[in-house]
Enzyme design. Structure first.
Site, PDB file in Angstrom:
ATOM      1  N   ARG A 243      -4.047  -8.220 -17.220  1.00 24.75           N
ATOM      2  CA  ARG A 243      -5.217  -7.765 -16.678  1.00 24.75           C
ATOM      3  C   ARG A 243      -5.099  -6.912 -15.730  1.00 24.75           C
ATOM      4  O   ARG A 243      -4.559  -7.129 -14.938  1.00 24.75           O
ATOM      5  CB  ARG A 243      -6.242  -8.849 -16.760  1.00 24.75           C
ATOM      6  CG  ARG A 243      -8.014  -8.289 -16.956  1.00 24.75           C
ATOM      7  CD  ARG A 243      -8.401  -9.810 -16.513  1.00 24.75           C
ATOM      8  NE  ARG A 243      -8.574 -10.638 -17.933  1.00 24.75           N
ATOM      9  CZ  ARG A 243      -9.142 -10.205 -18.757  1.00 24.75           C
ATOM     10  NH1 ARG A 243     -10.257  -9.189 -18.951  1.00 24.75           N
ATOM     11  NH2 ARG A 243      -8.270 -10.732 -20.268  1.00 24.75           N
TER      12      ARG A 243
ATOM     13  N   GLU B  67       1.368  -1.385   0.103  1.00 25.62           N
ATOM     14  CA  GLU B  67       0.300   0.251   0.151  1.00 25.62           C
ATOM     15  C   GLU B  67       1.014   1.374   0.126  1.00 25.62           C
ATOM     16  O   GLU B  67       1.789   1.202   0.934  1.00 25.62           O
ATOM     17  CB  GLU B  67      -1.094  -0.321   1.157  1.00 25.62           C
ATOM     18  CG  GLU B  67      -2.043  -1.026   1.070  1.00 25.62           C
ATOM     19  CD  GLU B  67      -2.698  -0.701   2.209  1.00 25.62           C
ATOM     20  OE1 GLU B  67      -3.876  -0.651   2.562  1.00 25.62           O
ATOM     21  OE2 GLU B  67      -2.606  -0.544   3.609  1.00 25.62           O
TER      22      GLU B  67
END
Ligand SMILES: Cc1ncc(COP(=O)(O)O)c(C=O)c1O
Length: 411
Positions: free
Chosen positions: A234, A55
Protein backbone atom coordinates in the site's frame (compact mmCIF):
# COMPACT_ATOMS: atom_id res chain seq x y z
CA UNK A 1 4.46 -16.40 6.97
CA UNK A 2 5.53 -17.69 10.38
CA UNK A 3 3.71 -15.70 13.08
CA UNK A 4 5.53 -17.32 16.02
CA UNK A 5 6.08 -14.06 17.91
CA UNK A 6 2.74 -12.51 17.10
CA UNK A 7 1.00 -15.62 18.37
CA UNK A 8 2.54 -15.39 21.83
CA UNK A 9 2.74 -11.58 22.08
CA UNK A 10 -0.79 -10.75 20.96
CA UNK A 11 -3.01 -13.80 20.48
CA UNK A 12 -6.03 -11.61 19.71
CA UNK A 13 -4.40 -9.91 16.74
CA UNK A 14 -2.78 -13.21 15.73
CA UNK A 15 -6.20 -14.86 15.54
CA UNK A 16 -7.62 -11.99 13.51
CA UNK A 17 -4.68 -12.04 11.09
CA UNK A 18 -5.19 -15.77 10.58
CA UNK A 19 -8.94 -15.32 10.18
CA UNK A 20 -8.50 -12.59 7.57
CA UNK A 21 -5.91 -14.71 5.73
CA UNK A 22 -8.43 -17.57 5.64
CA UNK A 23 -11.20 -15.22 4.49
CA UNK A 24 -9.06 -13.95 1.64
CA UNK A 25 -8.23 -17.54 0.65
CA UNK A 26 -11.83 -18.77 0.70
CA UNK A 27 -13.57 -15.77 -0.90
CA UNK A 28 -13.08 -14.07 -4.24
CA UNK A 29 -12.31 -10.43 -4.81
CA UNK A 30 -13.64 -8.76 -7.91
CA UNK A 31 -12.98 -5.40 -6.28
CA UNK A 32 -11.13 -3.58 -9.04
CA UNK A 33 -8.76 -1.73 -6.69
CA UNK A 34 -7.66 -4.85 -4.78
CA UNK A 35 -5.08 -7.51 -5.42
CA UNK A 36 -2.85 -9.98 -3.59
CA UNK A 37 0.58 -8.57 -2.81
CA UNK A 38 3.40 -10.85 -3.89
CA UNK A 39 4.72 -13.07 -1.03
CA UNK A 40 8.11 -11.36 -1.44
CA UNK A 41 6.37 -7.99 -0.98
CA UNK A 42 4.84 -9.22 2.30
CA UNK A 43 8.28 -10.36 3.49
CA UNK A 44 9.85 -6.98 2.68
CA UNK A 45 7.01 -5.24 4.53
CA UNK A 46 7.66 -7.34 7.60
CA UNK A 47 11.41 -6.62 7.57
CA UNK A 48 13.40 -4.59 10.17
CA UNK A 49 13.64 -1.76 7.62
CA UNK A 50 10.60 -0.41 9.45
CA UNK A 51 12.91 0.45 12.37
CA UNK A 52 14.88 3.09 10.49
CA UNK A 53 14.20 6.81 10.41
CA UNK A 54 15.30 8.18 7.04
CA UNK A 55 13.85 11.70 6.83
CA UNK A 56 15.24 13.34 3.73
CA UNK A 57 16.35 11.75 0.49
CA UNK A 58 19.16 9.49 -0.74
CA UNK A 59 22.51 10.95 0.38
CA UNK A 60 20.76 13.76 2.29
CA UNK A 61 19.24 12.24 5.42
CA UNK A 62 18.60 13.90 8.76
CA UNK A 63 19.86 10.85 10.72
CA UNK A 64 22.93 8.67 10.48
CA UNK A 65 22.90 4.97 9.61
CA UNK A 66 21.17 5.25 6.26
CA UNK A 67 23.85 3.78 3.99
CA UNK A 68 21.88 0.60 3.33
CA UNK A 69 18.52 2.35 3.31
CA UNK A 70 19.88 4.66 0.59
CA UNK A 71 20.64 1.61 -1.53
CA UNK A 72 17.11 0.28 -1.03
CA UNK A 73 15.47 3.57 -1.97
CA UNK A 74 17.81 4.00 -4.95
CA UNK A 75 16.80 0.58 -6.28
CA UNK A 76 13.11 1.48 -6.01
CA UNK A 77 13.71 4.83 -7.75
CA UNK A 78 15.83 3.38 -10.55
CA UNK A 79 13.37 0.54 -11.20
CA UNK A 80 10.42 2.97 -11.31
CA UNK A 81 12.28 5.25 -13.74
CA UNK A 82 13.29 2.36 -16.00
CA UNK A 83 9.88 0.67 -16.05
CA UNK A 84 7.90 3.82 -16.84
CA UNK A 85 10.61 5.70 -18.82
CA UNK A 86 10.50 8.59 -16.35
CA UNK A 87 13.01 11.37 -15.79
CA UNK A 88 12.47 11.47 -12.03
CA UNK A 89 10.80 9.21 -9.46
CA UNK A 90 9.81 9.76 -5.86
CA UNK A 91 8.91 6.58 -3.97
CA UNK A 92 8.19 8.03 -0.54
CA UNK A 93 4.48 8.83 -0.85
CA UNK A 94 2.54 6.81 1.70
CA UNK A 95 -0.47 6.19 -0.52
CA UNK A 96 -2.45 7.59 -3.44
CA UNK A 97 -4.43 10.30 -1.68
CA UNK A 98 -1.47 11.89 0.17
CA UNK A 99 0.51 11.68 -3.08
CA UNK A 100 -2.17 13.60 -4.98
CA UNK A 101 -2.38 16.20 -2.22
CA UNK A 102 1.40 16.63 -2.31
CA UNK A 103 1.34 17.04 -6.10
CA UNK A 104 -1.38 19.71 -5.95
CA UNK A 105 0.61 21.59 -3.32
CA UNK A 106 3.74 21.36 -5.49
CA UNK A 107 2.08 22.75 -8.61
CA UNK A 108 -0.57 25.16 -7.25
CA UNK A 109 -1.46 27.62 -4.56
CA UNK A 110 -4.45 26.99 -2.33
CA UNK A 111 -7.60 28.17 -4.07
CA UNK A 112 -6.23 27.63 -7.58
CA UNK A 113 -8.42 26.00 -10.20
CA UNK A 114 -8.00 22.33 -11.10
CA UNK A 115 -10.10 20.17 -13.42
CA UNK A 116 -10.91 16.59 -12.41
CA UNK A 117 -13.43 13.98 -13.52
CA UNK A 118 -16.50 13.90 -11.31
CA UNK A 119 -16.54 11.02 -8.81
CA UNK A 120 -19.88 9.78 -10.09
CA UNK A 121 -18.48 9.62 -13.64
CA UNK A 122 -15.44 7.56 -12.62
CA UNK A 123 -13.09 9.99 -10.86
CA UNK A 124 -11.60 9.60 -7.38
CA UNK A 125 -12.35 11.36 -4.09
CA UNK A 126 -8.86 12.87 -4.16
CA UNK A 127 -9.65 14.48 -7.53
CA UNK A 128 -11.54 17.30 -5.86
CA UNK A 129 -14.58 15.84 -4.13
CA UNK A 130 -16.03 18.20 -1.54
CA UNK A 131 -15.48 15.73 1.32
CA UNK A 132 -11.77 15.46 0.50
CA UNK A 133 -9.09 18.00 1.43
CA UNK A 134 -8.46 18.26 -2.33
CA UNK A 135 -11.93 19.75 -2.79
CA UNK A 136 -11.62 22.00 0.26
CA UNK A 137 -8.19 23.45 -0.52
CA UNK A 138 -8.51 23.96 -4.27
CA UNK A 139 -11.20 25.16 -6.61
CA UNK A 140 -11.94 21.91 -8.39
CA UNK A 141 -14.21 21.96 -11.40
CA UNK A 142 -15.57 18.63 -12.54
CA UNK A 143 -15.70 17.43 -16.09
CA UNK A 144 -18.00 14.59 -17.04
CA UNK A 145 -18.45 11.82 -19.57
CA UNK A 146 -20.74 12.09 -22.56
CA UNK A 147 -24.30 10.92 -21.86
CA UNK A 148 -24.48 8.66 -24.93
CA UNK A 149 -20.99 7.17 -25.25
CA UNK A 150 -20.33 7.33 -21.49
CA UNK A 151 -16.76 8.24 -22.41
CA UNK A 152 -14.88 11.50 -21.93
CA UNK A 153 -16.21 14.27 -24.12
CA UNK A 154 -12.96 16.03 -25.06
CA UNK A 155 -14.63 18.96 -26.77
CA UNK A 156 -16.58 19.76 -23.60
CA UNK A 157 -13.45 19.27 -21.52
CA UNK A 158 -11.58 21.69 -23.79
CA UNK A 159 -14.34 24.30 -23.47
CA UNK A 160 -14.29 23.93 -19.68
CA UNK A 161 -10.52 24.32 -19.67
CA UNK A 162 -10.66 27.41 -21.91
CA UNK A 163 -13.33 29.01 -19.69
CA UNK A 164 -11.64 28.25 -16.38
CA UNK A 165 -7.92 28.32 -17.19
CA UNK A 166 -6.98 25.58 -14.68
CA UNK A 167 -3.48 25.20 -13.25
CA UNK A 168 -3.78 21.40 -13.47
CA UNK A 169 -5.94 18.94 -15.36
CA UNK A 170 -6.21 15.57 -13.63
CA UNK A 171 -6.59 12.57 -15.93
CA UNK A 172 -6.78 8.96 -14.76
CA UNK A 173 -9.61 7.37 -12.85
CA UNK A 174 -11.09 4.84 -10.41
CA UNK A 175 -14.10 3.68 -12.37
CA UNK A 176 -13.53 4.32 -16.06
CA UNK A 177 -13.36 1.15 -18.15
CA UNK A 178 -12.11 2.44 -21.49
CA UNK A 179 -8.70 3.35 -22.87
CA UNK A 180 -7.85 7.00 -22.51
CA UNK A 181 -6.51 9.18 -25.30
CA UNK A 182 -3.70 10.76 -23.25
CA UNK A 183 -2.54 12.86 -26.20
CA UNK A 184 -5.88 14.69 -26.24
CA UNK A 185 -5.38 15.60 -22.58
CA UNK A 186 -1.86 16.84 -23.40
CA UNK A 187 -3.15 18.98 -26.25
CA UNK A 188 -5.78 20.67 -24.05
CA UNK A 189 -3.22 21.26 -21.30
CA UNK A 190 -0.85 22.84 -23.82
CA UNK A 191 -3.61 25.07 -25.19
CA UNK A 192 -4.51 26.47 -21.76
CA UNK A 193 -1.07 26.27 -20.14
CA UNK A 194 -2.08 23.70 -17.52
CA UNK A 195 -0.02 20.93 -15.96
CA UNK A 196 -1.17 17.42 -16.84
CA UNK A 197 -1.37 15.09 -13.83
CA UNK A 198 -2.02 11.49 -14.86
CA UNK A 199 -3.31 9.26 -12.08
CA UNK A 200 -2.38 5.78 -13.26
CA UNK A 201 -3.35 4.10 -9.99
CA UNK A 202 -5.64 1.53 -11.56
CA UNK A 203 -3.79 0.59 -14.73
CA UNK A 204 -0.17 0.88 -13.52
CA UNK A 205 0.40 -2.89 -13.72
CA UNK A 206 -0.72 -3.17 -17.33
CA UNK A 207 1.30 -0.08 -18.27
CA UNK A 208 4.40 -1.49 -16.54
CA UNK A 209 3.92 -4.74 -18.45
CA UNK A 210 3.63 -2.87 -21.75
CA UNK A 211 0.12 -4.10 -22.52
CA UNK A 212 -1.46 -0.66 -22.14
CA UNK A 213 0.18 2.52 -23.50
CA UNK A 214 2.60 4.32 -21.21
CA UNK A 215 1.62 8.01 -21.00
CA UNK A 216 4.58 9.13 -18.84
CA UNK A 217 6.22 11.18 -21.59
CA UNK A 218 2.97 13.11 -22.14
CA UNK A 219 2.40 14.00 -18.48
CA UNK A 220 4.04 16.60 -16.31
CA UNK A 221 3.44 14.36 -13.31
CA UNK A 222 2.27 10.75 -13.02
CA UNK A 223 0.98 9.27 -9.78
CA UNK A 224 0.23 5.61 -9.23
CA UNK A 225 -0.65 3.49 -6.26
CA UNK A 226 1.38 0.30 -6.04
CA UNK A 227 -1.19 -1.96 -4.36
CA UNK A 228 -3.59 -2.50 -7.23
CA UNK A 229 -2.54 -4.06 -10.54
CA UNK A 230 1.15 -3.87 -9.54
CA UNK A 231 0.62 -6.32 -6.64
CA UNK A 232 2.85 -4.24 -4.39
CA UNK A 233 2.49 -2.74 -0.92
CA UNK A 234 0.00 0.00 0.00
CA UNK A 235 2.02 2.98 -1.30
CA UNK A 236 2.41 5.33 -4.25
CA UNK A 237 5.03 6.36 -6.79
CA UNK A 238 5.25 9.86 -8.23
CA UNK A 239 7.03 10.36 -11.57
CA UNK A 240 7.77 13.71 -13.13
CA UNK A 241 9.90 15.69 -15.52
CA UNK A 242 13.32 16.72 -14.13
CA UNK A 243 12.25 20.35 -14.16
CA UNK A 244 9.59 19.58 -11.51
CA UNK A 245 11.67 17.15 -9.46
CA UNK A 246 12.68 19.57 -6.71
CA UNK A 247 9.15 20.92 -6.28
CA UNK A 248 7.63 17.42 -6.11
CA UNK A 249 10.25 16.09 -3.69
CA UNK A 250 9.86 19.08 -1.38
CA UNK A 251 6.08 18.78 -1.45
CA UNK A 252 6.29 15.14 -0.33
CA UNK A 253 9.02 15.68 2.27
CA UNK A 254 8.98 17.91 4.26
CA UNK A 255 5.81 19.40 2.73
CA UNK A 256 3.26 16.75 3.58
CA UNK A 257 5.12 13.81 5.15
CA UNK A 258 7.80 12.97 7.69
CA UNK A 259 9.97 9.86 7.81
CA UNK A 260 9.50 7.56 4.83
CA UNK A 261 8.40 3.96 5.40
CA UNK A 262 11.52 2.23 4.12
CA UNK A 263 10.13 -1.29 4.59
CA UNK A 264 7.32 -0.27 2.25
CA UNK A 265 9.80 1.32 -0.17
CA UNK A 266 11.72 -2.00 -0.21
CA UNK A 267 8.42 -3.72 -1.01
CA UNK A 268 7.80 -1.20 -3.82
CA UNK A 269 11.21 -2.11 -5.25
CA UNK A 270 10.25 -5.80 -5.05
CA UNK A 271 6.98 -5.36 -6.95
CA UNK A 272 8.79 -3.34 -9.62
CA UNK A 273 11.32 -6.17 -10.02
CA UNK A 274 8.40 -8.61 -10.41
CA UNK A 275 6.85 -6.30 -13.00
CA UNK A 276 10.04 -6.45 -15.11
CA UNK A 277 9.73 -10.25 -15.51
CA UNK A 278 8.23 -11.78 -18.67
CA UNK A 279 5.70 -13.69 -16.50
CA UNK A 280 4.26 -10.37 -15.40
CA UNK A 281 3.46 -9.48 -18.99
CA UNK A 282 1.59 -12.78 -19.31
CA UNK A 283 -0.29 -11.94 -16.11
CA UNK A 284 -1.20 -8.45 -17.36
CA UNK A 285 -2.39 -9.83 -20.71
CA UNK A 286 -4.56 -12.37 -18.89
CA UNK A 287 -6.10 -9.63 -16.70
CA UNK A 288 -7.26 -7.88 -19.88
CA UNK A 289 -8.40 -11.11 -21.55
CA UNK A 290 -10.41 -12.05 -18.44
CA UNK A 291 -12.04 -8.61 -18.29
CA UNK A 292 -13.00 -8.84 -21.97
CA UNK A 293 -14.60 -12.25 -21.52
CA UNK A 294 -16.40 -11.03 -18.40
CA UNK A 295 -17.77 -8.06 -20.36
CA UNK A 296 -18.82 -10.19 -23.34
CA UNK A 297 -20.52 -12.81 -21.18
CA UNK A 298 -22.42 -10.15 -19.22
CA UNK A 299 -23.50 -8.47 -22.44
CA UNK A 300 -24.69 -11.84 -23.79
CA UNK A 301 -26.87 -12.04 -20.69
CA UNK A 302 -28.25 -8.60 -21.67
CA UNK A 303 -26.57 -6.51 -19.01
CA UNK A 304 -25.64 -2.99 -19.99
CA UNK A 305 -22.06 -2.03 -19.23
CA UNK A 306 -21.00 1.57 -18.78
CA UNK A 307 -19.24 2.70 -21.99
CA UNK A 308 -20.42 -0.59 -23.49
CA UNK A 309 -17.49 -2.69 -22.29
CA UNK A 310 -13.89 -2.50 -21.22
CA UNK A 311 -10.32 -2.05 -22.47
CA UNK A 312 -8.86 -2.44 -18.99
CA UNK A 313 -9.15 -4.66 -15.91
CA UNK A 314 -12.46 -3.16 -14.81
CA UNK A 315 -16.02 -2.90 -15.95
CA UNK A 316 -19.12 -1.28 -14.55
CA UNK A 317 -22.36 -3.17 -14.59
CA UNK A 318 -25.30 -0.80 -15.05
CA UNK A 319 -28.13 -2.17 -12.92
CA UNK A 320 -30.45 0.78 -13.42
CA UNK A 321 -32.90 -1.29 -15.47
CA UNK A 322 -32.67 -4.32 -13.19
CA UNK A 323 -34.60 -5.00 -10.07
CA UNK A 324 -31.65 -4.39 -7.80
CA UNK A 325 -29.37 -1.46 -6.96
CA UNK A 326 -25.59 -1.45 -6.55
CA UNK A 327 -25.57 -1.74 -2.78
CA UNK A 328 -28.06 -4.62 -2.76
CA UNK A 329 -26.06 -6.43 -5.46
CA UNK A 330 -22.81 -5.89 -3.53
CA UNK A 331 -24.39 -7.25 -0.31
CA UNK A 332 -25.96 -10.24 -2.02
CA UNK A 333 -22.77 -11.27 -3.80
CA UNK A 334 -20.78 -10.85 -0.58
CA UNK A 335 -23.01 -13.51 1.02
CA UNK A 336 -21.81 -15.88 -1.70
CA UNK A 337 -18.19 -14.92 -1.01
CA UNK A 338 -17.86 -12.75 -4.12
CA UNK A 339 -16.61 -9.31 -3.11
CA UNK A 340 -17.40 -6.41 -5.42
CA UNK A 341 -17.93 -2.68 -4.97
CA UNK A 342 -21.02 -0.69 -5.78
CA UNK A 343 -20.39 2.18 -8.12
CA UNK A 344 -22.32 5.14 -9.39
CA UNK A 345 -22.97 5.18 -13.11
CA UNK A 346 -22.79 8.41 -15.15
CA UNK A 347 -25.86 10.59 -14.46
CA UNK A 348 -26.89 8.18 -11.70
CA UNK A 349 -30.34 8.92 -10.25
CA UNK A 350 -29.31 7.15 -7.01
CA UNK A 351 -26.94 8.53 -4.34
CA UNK A 352 -23.46 6.89 -4.02
CA UNK A 353 -24.59 5.04 -0.87
CA UNK A 354 -26.97 3.02 -3.03
CA UNK A 355 -25.68 3.57 -6.58
CA UNK A 356 -27.00 2.01 -9.77
CA UNK A 357 -23.80 0.23 -10.74
CA UNK A 358 -21.46 -2.51 -9.67
CA UNK A 359 -17.72 -2.25 -10.40
CA UNK A 360 -15.96 -5.52 -11.21
CA UNK A 361 -12.24 -6.06 -11.77
CA UNK A 362 -10.16 -9.05 -12.81
CA UNK A 363 -6.68 -8.32 -11.38
CA UNK A 364 -7.08 -10.38 -8.19
CA UNK A 365 -8.77 -13.46 -9.68
CA UNK A 366 -6.11 -13.48 -12.42
CA UNK A 367 -3.40 -13.37 -9.74
CA UNK A 368 -4.93 -16.63 -8.41
CA UNK A 369 -4.49 -18.16 -11.86
CA UNK A 370 -8.09 -17.94 -13.06
CA UNK A 371 -8.66 -17.73 -16.80
CA UNK A 372 -11.54 -17.43 -19.25
CA UNK A 373 -13.18 -20.74 -18.18
CA UNK A 374 -13.44 -19.62 -14.55
CA UNK A 375 -14.61 -16.14 -15.55
CA UNK A 376 -17.49 -17.73 -17.48
CA UNK A 377 -18.43 -19.82 -14.42
CA UNK A 378 -18.32 -16.70 -12.26
CA UNK A 379 -20.46 -14.61 -14.59
CA UNK A 380 -23.08 -17.36 -14.67
CA UNK A 381 -23.11 -17.46 -10.90
CA UNK A 382 -23.30 -13.66 -10.57
CA UNK A 383 -26.21 -13.58 -13.01
CA UNK A 384 -28.09 -16.32 -11.13
CA UNK A 385 -27.59 -14.56 -7.80
CA UNK A 386 -28.61 -11.12 -9.07
CA UNK A 387 -31.63 -12.45 -10.95
CA UNK A 388 -32.90 -14.50 -8.00
CA UNK A 389 -32.20 -11.63 -5.57
CA UNK A 390 -32.49 -14.20 -2.82
CA UNK A 391 -30.13 -14.42 0.18
CA UNK A 392 -30.75 -18.17 0.56
CA UNK A 393 -29.54 -18.88 -2.96
CA UNK A 394 -26.53 -16.60 -2.43
CA UNK A 395 -25.66 -18.60 0.71
CA UNK A 396 -25.87 -21.86 -1.22
CA UNK A 397 -23.42 -20.51 -3.82
CA UNK A 398 -20.82 -19.89 -1.12
CA UNK A 399 -19.86 -23.58 -1.15
CA UNK A 400 -19.20 -23.44 -4.91
CA UNK A 401 -17.07 -20.33 -4.49
CA UNK A 402 -15.08 -22.04 -1.73
CA UNK A 403 -14.41 -25.01 -4.01
CA UNK A 404 -13.29 -22.72 -6.82
CA UNK A 405 -11.02 -20.86 -4.40
CA UNK A 406 -9.44 -24.13 -3.26
CA UNK A 407 -8.51 -24.93 -6.85
CA UNK A 408 -6.94 -21.46 -7.27
CA UNK A 409 -5.09 -20.66 -4.03
CA UNK A 410 -3.74 -17.19 -3.35
CA UNK A 411 -0.19 -17.24 -4.72
C1 LIG B 1 -7.41 6.78 -9.34
C2 LIG B 1 -7.08 6.71 -7.88
N1 LIG B 1 -6.32 7.67 -7.33
C3 LIG B 1 -6.02 7.67 -6.03
C4 LIG B 1 -6.46 6.67 -5.19
C5 LIG B 1 -6.17 6.77 -3.74
O1 LIG B 1 -5.33 5.80 -3.27
P1 LIG B 1 -5.24 5.48 -1.69
O2 LIG B 1 -6.46 4.71 -1.33
O3 LIG B 1 -3.97 4.71 -1.60
O4 LIG B 1 -5.17 6.79 -0.97
C6 LIG B 1 -7.24 5.63 -5.72
C7 LIG B 1 -7.71 4.55 -4.85
O5 LIG B 1 -8.45 3.69 -5.16
C8 LIG B 1 -7.57 5.66 -7.10
O6 LIG B 1 -8.35 4.73 -7.65
Amino acid sequence: MNYKHLKSSDPEIYKLVRAETRRQASELTLIASENYAWPAVLEALASPLTNKYAEGYVGKRYYSGNKIIDKVETLAIERAKALFCAEHANVQALSGTPANLAIYSALCNYGDTILGLSLSHGGHLSHGHSVSASGKLYKFINYEVDQTSEQINFEKLRQLALENQPKIIVAGFSAYPRNIDWQKFRNICDEVGAYLLIDLSHTAGMVAAGVLPNPTNLADVVMMTTHKTLRGPRAAIVLCKLALAEKIDKAIFPGTQGGPHENTIAAVAVCLAEAQRPEFKTYAEQILANAKVMADELKNLSYHLVADGTDTHLLILDLSHKNINGREAENLLAIAGINTSRSTIPFDPLPPTKASGLRLGTAAITARGMKETEVKILVKMIDEILKANDKKLAKQKKAEIKELCKKFPVQ
